[in-house]
Scaffold this motif. Structure first.
Motif, PDB file in Angstrom:
ATOM      1  N   MET A  18     -14.622 -19.402   6.545  1.00  0.00           N
ATOM      2  CA  MET A  18     -13.780 -18.661   7.975  1.00  0.00           C
ATOM      3  C   MET A  18     -12.970 -17.351   7.214  1.00  0.00           C
ATOM      4  SD  MET A  18     -12.467 -21.915   9.991  1.00  0.00           S
ATOM      5  CE  MET A  18     -11.451 -22.452   8.583  1.00  0.00           C
ATOM      6  N   LEU A  19     -12.362 -17.234   6.247  1.00  0.00           N
ATOM      7  CA  LEU A  19     -11.731 -16.049   5.934  1.00  0.00           C
ATOM      8  C   LEU A  19     -12.464 -15.008   5.126  1.00  0.00           C
ATOM      9  CD1 LEU A  19      -8.390 -17.664   4.823  1.00  0.00           C
ATOM     10  CD2 LEU A  19      -8.851 -16.633   7.085  1.00  0.00           C
ATOM     11  N   SER A  20     -13.616 -15.343   4.520  1.00  0.00           N
ATOM     12  CA  SER A  20     -14.251 -14.465   3.569  1.00  0.00           C
ATOM     13  C   SER A  20     -14.477 -13.156   4.497  1.00  0.00           C
ATOM     14  CB  SER A  20     -15.254 -14.925   2.919  1.00  0.00           C
ATOM     15  OG  SER A  20     -16.250 -15.509   3.696  1.00  0.00           O
ATOM     16  N   PRO A  21     -15.228 -13.134   5.859  1.00  0.00           N
ATOM     17  CA  PRO A  21     -15.444 -12.048   6.285  1.00  0.00           C
ATOM     18  C   PRO A  21     -14.394 -10.875   6.459  1.00  0.00           C
ATOM     19  CG  PRO A  21     -16.237 -13.837   7.379  1.00  0.00           C
ATOM     20  CD  PRO A  21     -15.457 -14.295   6.538  1.00  0.00           C
ATOM     21  N   TYR A  22     -13.132 -11.416   6.729  1.00  0.00           N
ATOM     22  CA  TYR A  22     -11.899 -10.690   6.845  1.00  0.00           C
ATOM     23  C   TYR A  22     -11.484  -9.957   5.402  1.00  0.00           C
ATOM     24  CZ  TYR A  22     -12.144 -12.925  11.345  1.00  0.00           C
ATOM     25  OH  TYR A  22     -12.606 -13.702  12.689  1.00  0.00           O
ATOM     26  N   ILE A  23     -11.363 -10.923   4.578  1.00  0.00           N
ATOM     27  CA  ILE A  23     -11.119 -10.580   3.152  1.00  0.00           C
ATOM     28  C   ILE A  23     -12.046  -9.347   2.648  1.00  0.00           C
ATOM     29  CG2 ILE A  23     -10.785 -11.255   0.696  1.00  0.00           C
ATOM     30  CD1 ILE A  23      -9.694 -13.689   2.116  1.00  0.00           C
ATOM     31  N   LEU A  24     -13.268  -9.640   2.764  1.00  0.00           N
ATOM     32  CA  LEU A  24     -14.447  -8.633   2.472  1.00  0.00           C
ATOM     33  C   LEU A  24     -14.109  -7.226   3.405  1.00  0.00           C
ATOM     34  CD1 LEU A  24     -16.844  -8.508   0.615  1.00  0.00           C
ATOM     35  CD2 LEU A  24     -18.333  -8.823   2.649  1.00  0.00           C
ATOM     36  N   ALA A  25     -14.032  -7.309   4.457  1.00  0.00           N
ATOM     37  CA  ALA A  25     -13.760  -6.305   5.224  1.00  0.00           C
ATOM     38  C   ALA A  25     -12.200  -5.582   4.840  1.00  0.00           C
ATOM     39  CB  ALA A  25     -13.284  -6.709   6.769  1.00  0.00           C
ATOM     40  N   LEU A  26     -11.264  -6.361   4.508  1.00  0.00           N
ATOM     41  CA  LEU A  26     -10.190  -5.554   3.888  1.00  0.00           C
ATOM     42  C   LEU A  26     -10.224  -5.008   2.614  1.00  0.00           C
ATOM     43  CD1 LEU A  26      -7.342  -5.146   5.155  1.00  0.00           C
ATOM     44  CD2 LEU A  26      -6.705  -7.427   4.048  1.00  0.00           C
ATOM     45  N   GLN A  27     -11.174  -5.650   1.728  1.00  0.00           N
ATOM     46  CA  GLN A  27     -11.489  -5.139   0.568  1.00  0.00           C
ATOM     47  C   GLN A  27     -12.118  -3.808   0.439  1.00  0.00           C
ATOM     48  OE1 GLN A  27     -13.434  -7.710  -1.915  1.00  0.00           O
ATOM     49  NE2 GLN A  27     -13.132  -6.749  -3.960  1.00  0.00           N
ATOM     50  N   ILE A  28     -13.273  -3.849   1.396  1.00  0.00           N
ATOM     51  CA  ILE A  28     -14.052  -2.690   1.493  1.00  0.00           C
ATOM     52  C   ILE A  28     -13.218  -1.245   1.989  1.00  0.00           C
ATOM     53  CG2 ILE A  28     -16.177  -1.318   2.631  1.00  0.00           C
ATOM     54  CD1 ILE A  28     -17.332  -4.602   2.339  1.00  0.00           C
ATOM     55  N   ALA A  29     -12.337  -1.664   2.952  1.00  0.00           N
ATOM     56  CA  ALA A  29     -11.572  -0.628   3.493  1.00  0.00           C
ATOM     57  C   ALA A  29     -10.683  -0.057   2.386  1.00  0.00           C
ATOM     58  CB  ALA A  29     -10.338  -1.194   4.360  1.00  0.00           C
ATOM     59  N   PRO A  30     -10.628   1.338   2.333  1.00  0.00           N
ATOM     60  CA  PRO A  30     -10.011   2.180   1.216  1.00  0.00           C
ATOM     61  C   PRO A  30      -8.284   1.887   1.480  1.00  0.00           C
ATOM     62  CG  PRO A  30     -10.718   3.634   2.770  1.00  0.00           C
ATOM     63  CD  PRO A  30     -11.261   2.372   3.366  1.00  0.00           C
ATOM     64  N   LYS A  31      -7.860   1.109   0.628  1.00  0.00           N
ATOM     65  CA  LYS A  31      -6.530   0.546   0.772  1.00  0.00           C
ATOM     66  C   LYS A  31      -5.573   1.567   0.826  1.00  0.00           C
ATOM     67  CE  LYS A  31      -7.954  -2.219  -1.459  1.00  0.00           C
ATOM     68  NZ  LYS A  31      -9.606  -2.729  -1.418  1.00  0.00           N
ATOM     69  N   VAL A  32      -5.758   2.832   0.329  1.00  0.00           N
ATOM     70  CA  VAL A  32      -4.747   3.826   0.379  1.00  0.00           C
ATOM     71  C   VAL A  32      -4.726   4.599   1.767  1.00  0.00           C
ATOM     72  CG1 VAL A  32      -4.848   4.444  -2.134  1.00  0.00           C
ATOM     73  CG2 VAL A  32      -6.381   5.589  -0.621  1.00  0.00           C
ATOM     74  N   ALA A  33      -5.765   4.305   2.457  1.00  0.00           N
ATOM     75  CA  ALA A  33      -5.679   4.750   3.707  1.00  0.00           C
ATOM     76  C   ALA A  33      -4.861   4.192   4.727  1.00  0.00           C
ATOM     77  CB  ALA A  33      -7.124   4.799   4.423  1.00  0.00           C
ATOM     78  N   PHE A  34      -4.323   3.101   4.343  1.00  0.00           N
ATOM     79  CA  PHE A  34      -3.326   2.485   5.072  1.00  0.00           C
ATOM     80  C   PHE A  34      -1.869   3.033   4.881  1.00  0.00           C
ATOM     81  CE2 PHE A  34      -6.528  -0.614   5.020  1.00  0.00           C
ATOM     82  CZ  PHE A  34      -6.364  -1.517   6.133  1.00  0.00           C
ATOM     83  N   ALA A  35      -1.705   3.860   3.853  1.00  0.00           N
ATOM     84  CA  ALA A  35      -0.429   4.486   3.537  1.00  0.00           C
ATOM     85  C   ALA A  35       0.322   4.867   4.975  1.00  0.00           C
ATOM     86  CB  ALA A  35      -0.477   5.429   2.449  1.00  0.00           C
ATOM     87  N   PRO A  36      -0.382   6.073   5.514  1.00  0.00           N
ATOM     88  CA  PRO A  36       0.166   6.738   6.797  1.00  0.00           C
ATOM     89  C   PRO A  36       0.637   5.520   7.789  1.00  0.00           C
ATOM     90  CG  PRO A  36      -1.913   7.829   6.134  1.00  0.00           C
ATOM     91  CD  PRO A  36      -1.992   6.535   5.310  1.00  0.00           C
ATOM     92  N   LEU A  37      -0.162   4.539   7.878  1.00  0.00           N
ATOM     93  CA  LEU A  37       0.042   3.495   8.909  1.00  0.00           C
ATOM     94  C   LEU A  37       1.313   2.834   8.636  1.00  0.00           C
ATOM     95  CD1 LEU A  37      -0.989   2.074  11.590  1.00  0.00           C
ATOM     96  CD2 LEU A  37      -2.116   0.394   9.701  1.00  0.00           C
ATOM     97  N   PHE A  38       1.486   2.532   7.390  1.00  0.00           N
ATOM     98  CA  PHE A  38       2.612   1.874   6.944  1.00  0.00           C
ATOM     99  C   PHE A  38       3.891   2.869   6.989  1.00  0.00           C
ATOM    100  CE2 PHE A  38      -0.101  -0.845   3.894  1.00  0.00           C
ATOM    101  CZ  PHE A  38      -0.505  -1.636   5.009  1.00  0.00           C
ATOM    102  N   VAL A  39       3.392   4.033   6.924  1.00  0.00           N
ATOM    103  CA  VAL A  39       4.741   5.060   7.044  1.00  0.00           C
ATOM    104  C   VAL A  39       5.115   4.862   8.220  1.00  0.00           C
ATOM    105  CG1 VAL A  39       5.540   7.422   7.075  1.00  0.00           C
ATOM    106  CG2 VAL A  39       4.371   6.205   5.189  1.00  0.00           C
ATOM    107  N   ILE A  40       4.104   4.894   9.339  1.00  0.00           N
ATOM    108  CA  ILE A  40       4.308   4.993  10.824  1.00  0.00           C
ATOM    109  C   ILE A  40       5.225   3.714  11.126  1.00  0.00           C
ATOM    110  CG2 ILE A  40       3.430   4.591  13.179  1.00  0.00           C
ATOM    111  CD1 ILE A  40       1.017   6.184  12.285  1.00  0.00           C
ATOM    112  N   TRP A  41       4.804   2.652  10.568  1.00  0.00           N
ATOM    113  CA  TRP A  41       5.460   1.441  10.833  1.00  0.00           C
ATOM    114  C   TRP A  41       6.996   1.398  10.229  1.00  0.00           C
ATOM    115  CZ3 TRP A  41       1.104  -2.666   9.408  1.00  0.00           C
ATOM    116  CH2 TRP A  41       0.215  -2.500  10.583  1.00  0.00           C
ATOM    117  N   PHE A  42       7.148   1.506   9.117  1.00  0.00           N
ATOM    118  CA  PHE A  42       8.482   1.203   8.206  1.00  0.00           C
ATOM    119  C   PHE A  42       9.246   2.510   7.884  1.00  0.00           C
ATOM    120  CE2 PHE A  42       5.625  -2.131   6.870  1.00  0.00           C
ATOM    121  CZ  PHE A  42       6.111  -3.202   7.436  1.00  0.00           C
TER     122      PHE A  42
END
Lengths: 264, 261
Positions: A99-123
């Motif tokens: 059940m979880l592997s598609p989400y985990i795979l998607a999250l793994q393929i997404a470039p993690k560093v691209a989340f940095a601006p999002l996290f700055v918006i949040w926190f």
């Protein structure tokens, strides 16, 4: 016998290694000048050293380094714990993995560093976005390795444990957990280097603390030597973390054939 | 006649079909036999006849489709402390020393540390591994590892030992040494054992009785009582002139000559 023959060659290798370092530093110091490369492109080693001392005195370099190191450590530890837990859960439950592997795979393929601006918006400009990027980036190698290790366990070993009336928890604690340790540590080594990347990206995106901030500050001021100092210190943080992992690994995995041979 | 330790009563095991539309596979069909206290019984048969399936049902890991298995008069429905098994693979845990490996079952059963050490060390002496107590499995030879696995099996003091071709991965000479060890140990401890093998000479050298199984669906087609002295000394037993006729009889039953023709 073997060790006695290896001794002189190890020594010779050490001498070679030190010589290479001297050659490298000398080349860094004088070669750019010889080729007419200006100091704002490649500042010579001595300039970088001077800048390092200057930053220590005037730019709270220790403070920024400690901030970055602590964020790396926090992100690393949290990411490793999360990766280990999820790896074991997915490894032990076919349904959860399905059940979880598609989400985990998607999250793994997404470039993690691209989340940095999002996290700055949040926190905001706090430590949390930096730690979070590190957690995210550290999580995958650990999880994948633990998952693979649990899957690779010989089912007959589990049957043996069960035939001795082992409970599910005993099977986990006495078989699955220790069996996952070698790949787990392989994941940790990768994670140790990635954790630094995660924190630096977080610092580059926003904030006024940490070596990543000094990087952008040096860039803005056209101070190449400062950028060099920051890069070197970031590398050092990664090396220290990596060395700690290797030291722990040597203690925990002392039973592996290659290591046992080294000791005896 | 001594007490019955292990009994298979009309046991059948069917596995669901691998693909849809296929008929379910009957691995074992209506198998009944008993093993008395202190007796060593071997099961031989063509490969894929369900020998290992029998063992799995005996250990309580796999339930029978129909029929029942009893150990010491108690019906086996799940793994229990009366039975211990040993496979071709030694299954030693690489992160445990030999002593810790021998203690594995005792540890799971929650025995106190002092007891565990005492039992493990006694057995390791018996299995001639006293000099390797603190070694790791990879530092031992295949034969030594299998002796450690035997010690681990004996450590939990099971009423019945189930062994699935425990020596088939060893070279011929190591195998004979281990058969000798096993024969002695079984005789010394008076243990009851069900021994699965495809080695005819091994079956004769080690057991009181040999059960012969048919092709799948496996069922017992013949029971042969091995009437040769020295069951506690397989080495000596192998030399007996009576071994030859037994082997011929088994070859006949298994149609080995036809398979070669």
């Amino acid at each position: 016998m073997n060790a006695m023959m290896a001794q002189p060659s190890t020594q010779r290798m050490m001498i070679g290694s030190v010589l290479l370092l001297i050659v490298f530093l000398a080349a860094w110091q004088w070669l750019p000048g010889l080729f007419g490369i200006p100091a704002f492109i490649i500042p010579p080693a001595s300039t970088v050293w001077d800048e390092f001392l200057h930053m220590l005195a005037n730019d709270r370099l220790v403070y920024h380094t400690v901030i970055t190191a602590l964020q790396v450590l926090a992100g690393f530890v949290l990411g490793v714990i999360l990766g280990m837990v999820v790896g074991f859960v997915l490894g032990m439950s076919q349904a959860a993995e399905f059940m979880l592997s598609p989400y985990i795979l998607a999250l793994q393929i997404a470039p993690k560093v691209a989340f940095a601006p999002l996290f700055v918006i949040w926190f905001g400009y706090t430590v949390y976005p930096k730690i979070l990027v590190a957690v995210l980036i550290v999580f995958f190698p650990v999880m994948i390795n633990v998952l693979g290790a649990v899957r690779a366990i010989d089912p007959d070993i589990v049957r043996l444990a069960r035939s001795f009336t082992a409970s599910r928890f005993q099977v986990f604690w006495k078989v699955e957990f220790p069996a996952a340790m070698p790949p787990f540590f392989a994941g940790l080594r990768i994670a140790a280097t990635l954790a630094v990347i995660g924190v630096v990206v977080g610092e580059l995106v926003g904030g006024n603390t940490g070596l990543g901030y000094l990087l952008t500050f040096g860039e803005g001021a056209g101070n190449t030597a400062m950028v060099f100092v920051a890069i070197i210190l970031l590398t050092l943080i990664g090396i220290v973390l990596y060395a700690v992992i290797v030291a722990i690994e040597n203690r925990v995995l002392h039973y592996l054939p290659a290591r046992a041979r080294k000791i005896t | 006649m001594s007490a019955i330790r292990l009994e298979f009563r009309a046991v059948t095991k069917r596995f669901p079909a691998q693909r849809r539309g296929d008929a379910p596979v009957t691995a074992v069909q209506n198998v009944s036999f008993t093993v008395a206290d202190g007796e060593v019984v071997s099961i031989i048969g063509p490969s894929g006849c369900g020998k290992s399936t029998l063992l799995n049902m005996g250990s309580g890991l796999d339930p029978a489709t129909s029929g029942e298995v009893f150990v010491d008069g108690e019906r086996v429905t799940r793994p229990n402390e009366h039975v211990a098994f040993m496979l071709q693979k030694d299954l030693l845990l690489p992160w445990r020393t030999i002593r810790q490996n021998v203690e594995f079952g005792l540890e799971i059963q929650g025995r106190p540390t002092a007891d565990r050490h005492r039992i493990a060390e006694e057995l390791l002496v018996k299995c001639r591994l006293q000099d390797f107590i603190h070694h790791y499995p990879h530092q031992l030879s295949g034969g030594m590892r299998q002796r450690a696995a035997l010690a681990r099996t004996l450590a939990v003091d099971p009423a019945v030992l189930l062994m699935d071709e425990p020596f088939s991965a060893l070279d011929a000479q190591t195998k004979m040494v281990l058969q000798q060890d096993l024969g002695r140990t079984l005789a010394d401890t008076g243990k009851t054992a069900l021994f699965i093998t495809h080695d005819l000479a091994e079956a004769i050298a080690l057991s009181d009785r040999v059960l012969v199984m048919s092709q799948r669906p496996g069922t017992i087609i013949e029971e042969i009582k091995v009437d040769i002295p020295d069951r506690d000394n397989p080495m000596e037993r192998r030399k007996s002139p009576k071994v030859g006729p037994y082997v011929s009889a088994l070859m006949e039953l298994l149609h080995i000559d036809q398979a070669a023709a």
